[in-house]
Motif scaffolding. Structure first.
Motif: not given
Length: 373
Positions: A230-243, A272-280
Motif C-alpha cells: 500500500l502507499r501511504p504518505v509517510p508521517g500521516t498514519v493514525a489509528a482508531l479502534e472501530t470495533g 477524499g479530502g485534500t492531502p494532509a502533511e501530519r498524522p490525522y
C-alpha cells in the motif's frame, strides 16, 4: 491489575511557574493525544514550548473557561508526545538533547506521568538510548507510545536501520530493556494503538509499503512486521479502534492525495479530502444517533480540515469541511465531559484555539476561543 504510585497530591503547578512568568506561546503542537479528558471530566491541553511544555486546563467540566498556561520546565526537550491510558493517567514521552561534559551531544528518551487533572507531573525519568555507539548517540527519533488496558506503557521509535525499537513496562512496573522489533525503511513515526482486548498494534509507512506489528495476546510478544503493498504518505498514519479489538488505520494515499481508511484483510477505502502533511487526529463518537469516525488534519496550505463519516461504513461517503483557522502541526480531537466533540489547534501565533460541537444537528462547531497566554 498492577498498582501505580499515588503520584503528586499537591495542587501546586509544575515548577511553580505560571503565565506571568513565561511567554505562554507554543513552539508547535505535540504529537499524539495532546488534548485529554481526566477522570473528573475536565479537558487539559498540552503544547511544546522552549525549555519544556505548557498546560491549560478547563476550570469546570464542559468549559468554557480555562486556566493556564502552566509551564513545566524540561531542559533540552526537542519533541513531545502525549498518550493517555484507560485509567486516564496522562503519559509524556520526549526526546531530550543535552551537552555532555566533553562538549558532545547526549540524546535520551524521557517519560513522565500526570495522575490527576491539574496537578503536578511526576518525575521525568530517562529511558535511555537504544543506540550505544558514538556515531549513533544522536539517532533516536521522536518517540510515540500506547498504554495497554492494564496500564503498561509502550514506547516506540524508529530504529537505526529504519526498523522499530520498543521499550515497555513489565507487570511489576519496572522497565524492560529495549527490544528490536525489526523491519526496515520506516522513515516517520509509526501509529500505535491500545485496543480494548488488551493488545497493542503498530502501523508504519515504509519504503516498501505498510508494515504492521501485532501482539498475539495482552502483554505478549509482537509478531511481524507483516508487509502490505500500500502507499501511504509517510508521517500521516493514525489509528482508531472501530470495533472490539479491531483497528482502522487512516492515512493520506500517495497516489490520490486524499485520505484513506484501511483494515487488515481488506483494501483501503478512499475518503477524499485534500492531502494532509501530519498524522490525522481521530475520534469515534455518536452524531445524530449514528456511530461516526471524526478526523481532523492540517492541509498543505496550513488550513485546518474537519471530516466525518460512518464508522466502518466508508463506502457511504465522508464529508470534509475546510475551516477558516490555520494551524501548526496536527490538530487534536477529544470529547468533553458533556460528550461534545472539541477540536484544538495551535495557531500560527503559537496560541492554542479550541471550538466545541454546537447544539444543532451534525458537527457544527461553535466559535473558536483563544486560550490565554
Amino acid at each position: 491489575m498492577r498498582r501505580r504510585p499515588a503520584g503528586p497530591t499537591s495542587a501546586s503547578v509544575e515548577g511553580g511557574r505560571t503565565a506571568g512568568e513565561h511567554h505562554g506561546t507554543a513552539s508547535g503542537a505535540a504529537h499524539g493525544d495532546w488534548l485529554t479528558r481526566g477522570k473528573d471530566g475536565r479537558l487539559t491541553l498540552y503544547a511544546l514550548t522552549g525549555g519544556g511544555l505548557l498546560r491549560w486546563t478547563e476550570n469546570a467540566v464542559g468549559g468554557p473557561e480555562w486556566n493556564g498556561p502552566h509551564f513545566v520546565p524540561v531542559a533540552g526537550l526537542t519533541h513531545l508526545t502525549v498518550v493517555q491510558g484507560a485509567d486516564t493517567y496522562v503519559h509524556f514521552l520526549g526526546r531530550r538533547e543535552r551537552t555532555g561534559a566533553d562538549g558532545g551531544r547526549n540524546v535520551d528518551i524521557v517519560h513522565a506521568v500526570q495522575y490527576q487533572t491539574g496537578l503536578a507531573l511526576g518525575d521525568w525519568r530517562s529511558l535511555g538510548n537504544p543506540f550505544q555507539g558514538p556515531e549513533e548517540s544522536g539517532s533516536p527519533a521522536a518517540p510515540v507510545g500506547a498504554v495497554a488496558q492494564d496500564g503498561t506503557v509502550h514506547v516506540l521509535l524508529r530504529g537505526e536501520h529504519g526498523g522499530l525499537m520498543l521499550r515497555r513496562e513489565a507487570p511489576n512496573g519496572k522497565w524492560r530493556a529495549w527490544e528490536d522489533l525489526h523491519g526496515g525503511g520506516v522513515g516517520a513515526p509509526p501509529a500505535a494503538i491500545a485496543l480494548t482486548d488488551g493488545r497493542i498494534e503498530v502501523c508504519a509507512a515504509a519504503e516498501t509499503g505498510v508494515l504492521v506489528w501485532r501482539q498475539s495476546a495482552p502483554g505478549g510478544d509482537f509478531a511481524g512486521p507483516r508487509g502490505f503493498s500500500l502507499r501511504p504518505v509517510p508521517g500521516t498514519v493514525a489509528a482508531l479502534e472501530t470495533g472490539p479489538g479491531r483497528a482502522t488505520f487512516f492515512w493520506t494515499d500517495a497516489e490520490s492525495g486524499g485520505a484513506a481508511a484501511w483494515r487488515a484483510g481488506g483494501w483501503p477505502a478512499a475518503l477524499g479530502g485534500t492531502p494532509a502533511e501530519r498524522p490525522y487526529a481521530v475520534l469515534r463518537t455518536s452524531l445524530d444517533g449514528y456511530d461516526c469516525a471524526v478526523l481532523a488534519y492540517r492541509g498543505r496550505d496550513g488550513a485546518a480540515v474537519l471530516g466525518m463519516g460512518g464508522t466502518e461504513n466508508e463506502a457511504a461517503g465522508f464529508w470534509w469541511y475546510e475551516l477558516a483557522e490555520s494551524c501548526q502541526g496536527a490538530p487534536a480531537l477529544a470529547l468533553d465531559g458533556r460528550g461534545r466533540v472539541v477540536m484544538a489547534l495551535i495557531g500560527a501565533d503559537g496560541r492554542p484555539r479550541v471550538a466545541r460541537q454546537g447544539d444543532g444537528d451534525g458537527l457544527d462547531l461553535t466559535r473558536w476561543d483563544t486560550l490565554g497566554g
